[in-house]
Design a protein around this motif. Sequence first.
Motif, PDB file in Angstrom:
ATOM      1  N   THR A 138      65.899 -44.208 -65.734  1.00 57.97           N
ATOM      2  CA  THR A 138      66.213 -43.089 -64.862  1.00 57.97           C
ATOM      3  C   THR A 138      65.611 -43.315 -63.485  1.00 57.97           C
ATOM      4  N   ALA A 139      65.904 -42.401 -62.586  1.00 63.92           N
ATOM      5  CA  ALA A 139      65.352 -42.499 -61.225  1.00 63.92           C
ATOM      6  C   ALA A 139      63.831 -42.505 -61.236  1.00 63.92           C
ATOM      7  N   ASP A 140      63.230 -41.931 -62.274  1.00 60.96           N
ATOM      8  CA  ASP A 140      61.776 -41.846 -62.370  1.00 60.96           C
ATOM      9  C   ASP A 140      61.178 -42.884 -63.305  1.00 60.96           C
ATOM     10  N   GLY A 141      62.006 -43.837 -63.767  1.00 60.21           N
ATOM     11  CA  GLY A 141      61.520 -44.943 -64.564  1.00 60.21           C
ATOM     12  C   GLY A 141      61.477 -44.712 -66.058  1.00 60.21           C
ATOM     13  N   PHE A 142      62.029 -43.589 -66.535  1.00 60.27           N
ATOM     14  CA  PHE A 142      62.063 -43.335 -67.968  1.00 60.27           C
ATOM     15  C   PHE A 142      63.212 -44.102 -68.609  1.00 60.27           C
ATOM     16  N   TRP A 182      59.872 -47.221 -74.076  1.00 58.50           N
ATOM     17  CA  TRP A 182      60.299 -48.578 -74.431  1.00 58.50           C
ATOM     18  C   TRP A 182      59.926 -49.589 -73.338  1.00 58.50           C
ATOM     19  N   GLU A 183      58.663 -49.566 -72.945  1.00 58.83           N
ATOM     20  CA  GLU A 183      58.183 -50.510 -71.935  1.00 58.83           C
ATOM     21  C   GLU A 183      57.527 -51.731 -72.563  1.00 58.83           C
ATOM     22  N   ARG A 184      57.101 -51.593 -73.827  1.00 62.92           N
ATOM     23  CA  ARG A 184      56.453 -52.717 -74.511  1.00 62.92           C
ATOM     24  C   ARG A 184      57.228 -53.187 -75.736  1.00 62.92           C
ATOM     25  N   ARG A 185      57.902 -52.266 -76.390  1.00 60.08           N
ATOM     26  CA  ARG A 185      58.689 -52.637 -77.567  1.00 60.08           C
ATOM     27  C   ARG A 185      59.994 -53.315 -77.158  1.00 60.08           C
TER      28      ARG A 185
END
Length: 293
Positions: free
Chosen positions: A102-106, A152-155
């Motif tokens: 998303t625009a906020d990095g989610f 889901w930044e590490r998985r």
Amino acid sequence: MTTWTAGDIVDQQGRTFVVTGANSGLGAEATKALVKAGAKVIMACRDVDKGRAVAAPLGERAEVRRLDLADLASIREFAGSIDSFDVLVNNAGVMAVPLYRTADGFEMQIGTNHLGHFALTGLLLDKISDRVVTMSSAMHNIGSIDLDDLNWERRPYKRWPAYGQSKLANLLFTYELQRRLAAAGSKVKALASHPGYAATNLQTHTESVTGRIMALATPVIAQSAEMGTLPMLYAATVPDAVGGSYLGPSSLFETRGYPKVVKSSRKSHDEAVAQQLWSLSEQLTNVNYSFGT
């Protein structure tokens, strides 16, 4: 309840609904049914042109406004434009898309389906007089909440588990919202629904082989969008619908049929996880719920 249809919606004259994702699918069908029942509907749409095409034949009681749930700035702008109203229907969503942010990095699915609606509800809560209805899915059963890696930044990213996580989050949010509203002595109530397997364009946007298969199968085995929207409409309009209820179709393992109260997974009733997810959601969105305090 076994044969309840949109024709059974009680008179909604004088009531105002905000429906997210009202430019297509279940949101568009819900808008049509609510306007027919006498309500005013604020159609919260990312694609305002499509929203206007839906609204045009409905008359002045269907009003289109822009809302991008994948952008917290858009959510704040939209919420600031809304006066007091009766019912918020958190319907919009994405399903099993590739890894987008998303625009906020989610991650797009948790960001749109849960965090976007969490922020929107929090910003609008003191303007709502009746209830909040949030769309979940039977796919919440495959979901697990990873509080350490919600986005889901590490998985390694997996689109269907990510979708299941977002739909499980919708239920955890609904049940926790109901508990907090009740504890605050609020008359506002929170409910959730799911459409079963309904023929909408959601299945065609997965950008996957599964999506192509579903696009072929949907016209054959899915129930209509009009039927799929009934649990949401029941949750949104029936005066004595109970806060904390989950509505879904009544037949064929909840894939189709008229609306009834259904059960959700044990994970969805984990109050400790719900409280932790709530705190994390407030941190990520910078939206803090006041409950009138």
